[in-house]
Design a protein around this motif. Structure first.
Motif, mmCIF file in Angstrom:
data_model
loop_
_atom_site.group_PDB
_atom_site.id
_atom_site.type_symbol
_atom_site.label_atom_id
_atom_site.label_comp_id
_atom_site.label_asym_id
_atom_site.label_seq_id
_atom_site.Cartn_x
_atom_site.Cartn_y
_atom_site.Cartn_z
ATOM 1 N N LEU A 132 11.940 20.431 56.219
ATOM 2 C CA LEU A 132 11.368 21.008 57.432
ATOM 3 C C LEU A 132 11.659 22.570 57.332
ATOM 4 O O LEU A 132 10.548 23.221 57.402
ATOM 5 N N LYS A 133 12.679 22.966 56.713
ATOM 6 C CA LYS A 133 12.840 24.512 56.411
ATOM 7 C C LYS A 133 11.823 25.116 55.641
ATOM 8 O O LYS A 133 11.208 26.022 55.968
ATOM 9 N N PHE A 134 11.450 24.452 54.573
ATOM 10 C CA PHE A 134 10.763 25.093 53.682
ATOM 11 C C PHE A 134 9.185 24.799 54.139
ATOM 12 O O PHE A 134 8.357 25.691 53.959
ATOM 13 N N ALA A 135 9.019 23.890 54.951
ATOM 14 C CA ALA A 135 7.532 23.547 55.315
ATOM 15 C C ALA A 135 7.300 24.708 56.545
ATOM 16 O O ALA A 135 6.276 25.063 56.414
ATOM 17 N N PHE A 136 8.196 24.837 57.366
ATOM 18 C CA PHE A 136 8.167 25.901 58.086
ATOM 19 C C PHE A 136 7.943 27.521 57.540
ATOM 20 O O PHE A 136 7.122 28.144 57.970
ATOM 21 N N THR A 137 8.885 27.605 56.592
ATOM 22 C CA THR A 137 8.583 28.809 55.706
ATOM 23 C C THR A 137 7.278 28.981 55.234
ATOM 24 O O THR A 137 6.572 30.071 55.305
ATOM 25 N N LEU A 138 6.570 27.848 54.690
ATOM 26 C CA LEU A 138 5.536 27.920 53.975
ATOM 27 C C LEU A 138 4.179 28.177 54.796
ATOM 28 O O LEU A 138 3.269 28.951 54.579
ATOM 29 N N THR A 139 4.431 27.506 55.904
ATOM 30 C CA THR A 139 3.418 27.800 57.114
ATOM 31 C C THR A 139 3.502 28.966 57.697
ATOM 32 O O THR A 139 2.271 29.673 57.812
ATOM 33 N N GLU A 140 4.630 29.592 57.797
ATOM 34 C CA GLU A 140 4.720 30.890 58.371
ATOM 35 C C GLU A 140 4.016 31.925 57.208
ATOM 36 O O GLU A 140 3.343 32.905 57.667
ATOM 37 N N ARG A 141 4.364 31.802 55.931
ATOM 38 C CA ARG A 141 3.782 32.645 54.924
ATOM 39 C C ARG A 141 2.163 32.552 54.963
ATOM 40 O O ARG A 141 1.499 33.669 54.851
ATOM 41 N N PHE A 142 1.727 31.431 54.986
ATOM 42 C CA PHE A 142 0.324 31.280 55.309
ATOM 43 C C PHE A 142 -0.396 31.967 56.195
ATOM 44 O O PHE A 142 -1.215 32.626 56.253
ATOM 45 N N VAL A 143 0.281 31.639 57.420
ATOM 46 C CA VAL A 143 -0.243 32.358 58.651
ATOM 47 C C VAL A 143 -0.361 33.758 58.686
ATOM 48 O O VAL A 143 -1.336 34.639 59.060
ATOM 49 N N THR A 144 0.865 34.401 58.447
ATOM 50 C CA THR A 144 1.034 35.838 58.444
ATOM 51 C C THR A 144 0.492 36.659 57.046
ATOM 52 O O THR A 144 0.135 37.724 57.346
ATOM 53 N N THR A 145 -0.112 35.772 56.189
ATOM 54 C CA THR A 145 -0.979 36.416 55.149
ATOM 55 C C THR A 145 -2.282 36.217 55.604
ATOM 56 O O THR A 145 -2.863 37.350 55.406
ATOM 57 N N TYR A 146 -2.723 35.271 56.307
ATOM 58 C CA TYR A 146 -4.253 35.180 56.505
ATOM 59 C C TYR A 146 -4.807 35.270 57.668
ATOM 60 O O TYR A 146 -5.990 35.217 58.279
ATOM 61 N N GLY A 147 -3.626 34.884 58.624
ATOM 62 C CA GLY A 147 -3.742 35.032 60.286
ATOM 63 C C GLY A 147 -3.940 36.314 60.775
ATOM 64 O O GLY A 147 -4.238 37.227 60.174
ATOM 65 N N GLU A 148 -3.898 36.295 62.239
ATOM 66 C CA GLU A 148 -3.991 37.721 62.803
ATOM 67 C C GLU A 148 -2.966 37.653 63.897
ATOM 68 O O GLU A 148 -2.516 36.599 64.631
ATOM 69 N N GLU A 149 -2.530 38.971 64.242
ATOM 70 C CA GLU A 149 -1.356 39.076 65.294
ATOM 71 C C GLU A 149 -2.157 39.807 66.401
ATOM 72 O O GLU A 149 -2.692 40.934 66.217
ATOM 73 N N HIS A 150 -1.697 39.138 67.783
ATOM 74 C CA HIS A 150 -2.374 39.819 68.958
ATOM 75 C C HIS A 150 -1.130 39.812 69.791
ATOM 76 O O HIS A 150 -0.674 38.814 70.104
ATOM 77 N N ASP A 151 -0.719 41.004 70.338
ATOM 78 C CA ASP A 151 0.325 41.051 71.296
ATOM 79 C C ASP A 151 1.348 40.162 71.039
ATOM 80 O O ASP A 151 2.193 39.645 71.932
ATOM 81 N N GLY A 152 2.120 40.476 69.636
ATOM 82 C CA GLY A 152 3.147 39.870 69.183
ATOM 83 C C GLY A 152 3.187 38.227 68.633
ATOM 84 O O GLY A 152 4.030 37.791 68.611
ATOM 85 N N VAL A 153 1.908 37.727 68.867
ATOM 86 C CA VAL A 153 1.760 36.521 68.871
ATOM 87 C C VAL A 153 0.711 36.094 67.383
ATOM 88 O O VAL A 153 -0.280 36.725 67.552
ATOM 89 N N TRP A 154 1.242 35.170 66.706
ATOM 90 C CA TRP A 154 0.441 34.903 65.511
ATOM 91 C C TRP A 154 -0.741 33.951 65.624
ATOM 92 O O TRP A 154 -0.340 32.874 66.526
ATOM 93 N N PHE A 155 -1.823 34.104 65.319
ATOM 94 C CA PHE A 155 -3.058 33.194 65.552
ATOM 95 C C PHE A 155 -3.415 32.659 64.068
ATOM 96 O O PHE A 155 -3.225 33.325 63.044
ATOM 97 N N TYR A 156 -3.471 31.105 63.897
ATOM 98 C CA TYR A 156 -3.875 30.942 62.506
ATOM 99 C C TYR A 156 -5.184 31.359 62.305
ATOM 100 O O TYR A 156 -5.913 31.775 62.829
ATOM 101 N N PRO A 157 -5.311 31.365 60.798
ATOM 102 C CA PRO A 157 -6.883 31.972 60.186
ATOM 103 C C PRO A 157 -7.813 30.685 60.812
ATOM 104 O O PRO A 157 -7.430 29.677 60.929
ATOM 105 N N SER A 158 -9.100 31.134 60.801
ATOM 106 C CA SER A 158 -10.006 30.378 61.322
ATOM 107 C C SER A 158 -10.561 29.569 60.173
ATOM 108 O O SER A 158 -10.143 29.734 59.002
#
Length: 286
Positions: A132-158
């Protein structure tokens, strides 16, 4: 900015829902303020909605704040937090089953959905066969690299954005080659409209399962996970899930993990609310 108050029938343990949401580092949760910021996407428009718990377990109330699309926001939040489901009926159902004590211990635990069906599917592919720990880390890496942040909230990439990625780019984030291919493949299907998540909302479980199981990387666990946590279906029991097997072993004081035959017998009286049996069993070992 608009505000709306929502009152629902209890029980509904919003604090427990928040503590479960807070396990994911991508979620914007403030336990003390009883607040979660929810990323919503309507026709490519990104909106952040604040949900604040203002009521109690027996008299649940929420304050909703956002700056756009009032009706669609309220409707989607009702789906995500399952505010139309009267948990007292489900609780009563389990009072005459072997899970009675479990349902009393975790009284009012709601089934809260993932914020978006596409990200739910991608997340479960990323989480496959990882701790679980690495799964969350990998997901976070994916979203913060390719997603978008609005008002302190991360959106998954489309889906459109993920479909343009290469296996090599995801490998750099520590994806396996195969997992990278699966995620990109799902994004291509969603971007082209072959995977229609809106349509799935009105399809029977078996039909959704038939559509999903054809996709590379999607197995029975992912299908059940999606039906439960993306579409909020109430009657799923992932018998192959290790957490559920361990919870049954503990709850029923079994010598070893339950056999498929034992699990079939256990779950008979829990129909038509098997998803809640699953949720409460997971809860018992968290």
């Amino acid at each position: 900015m608009w505000e709306e108050k929502v009152s629902i029938s209890g029980p509904y343990d919003f604090d427990l829902a928040l503590s479960r949401l807070a396990l994911d580092p991508l979620h914007c949760v403030d336990i003390e303020k009883r607040l979660v910021k929810v990323p919503l996407v309507f026709k490519n428009k990104k909106i952040v909605a604040e949900v604040i718990g203002t009521g109690t377990l027996e008299k649940p109330e929420f304050l909703i704040r956002s700056n756009d699309d009032y009706e669609m926001t309220i409707q989607r939040l009702y789906e995500i937090f399952q505010w139309n489901v009267e948990l007292i009926h489900i609780h009563d159902h389990f009072q005459v089953t072997q899970l009675k004590d479990l349902f009393n211990d975790h009284y009012g635990t709601p089934l809260v959905l993932e914020f978006d069906p596409f990200s739910s599917l991608v997340k479960s592919i990323i989480h496959q066969q990882l701790n679980l720990k690495f799964a969350f880390t990998l997901t976070e890496r994916f979203v913060t690299t390719y997603g978008e942040e609005h008002d302190g909230v991360w959106f998954y990439p489309s889906p459109e954005k993920v479909a343009q990625l290469t296996v090599e780019e995801l490998r750099e984030l520590q994806f396996s080659g195969r997992k990278a291919e699966y995620v990109i493949g799902i994004a291509e299907l969603a971007a082209s409209g072959q995977l229609d998540f809106e349509k799935m909302k009105s399809m029977p479980d078996a039909e959704v399962a038939r559509e999903l199981i054809k996709i590379r990387g999607v197995g029975p666990w992912t299908v059940e996970n999606f039906l439960m946590f993306a579409l909020g279906r109430p009657n799923l029991f992932p018998m192959g899930d290790i957490g559920i097997q361990n919870a049954l072993k503990k709850y029923f004081n079994l010598e070893g993990k339950p056999t498929p035959a034992q699990m079939e017998k256990f779950k008979e009286p829990w129909n038509p609310y098997l998803s809640y049996a699953s949720l409460y069993l997971w809860r018992s070992i968290e």
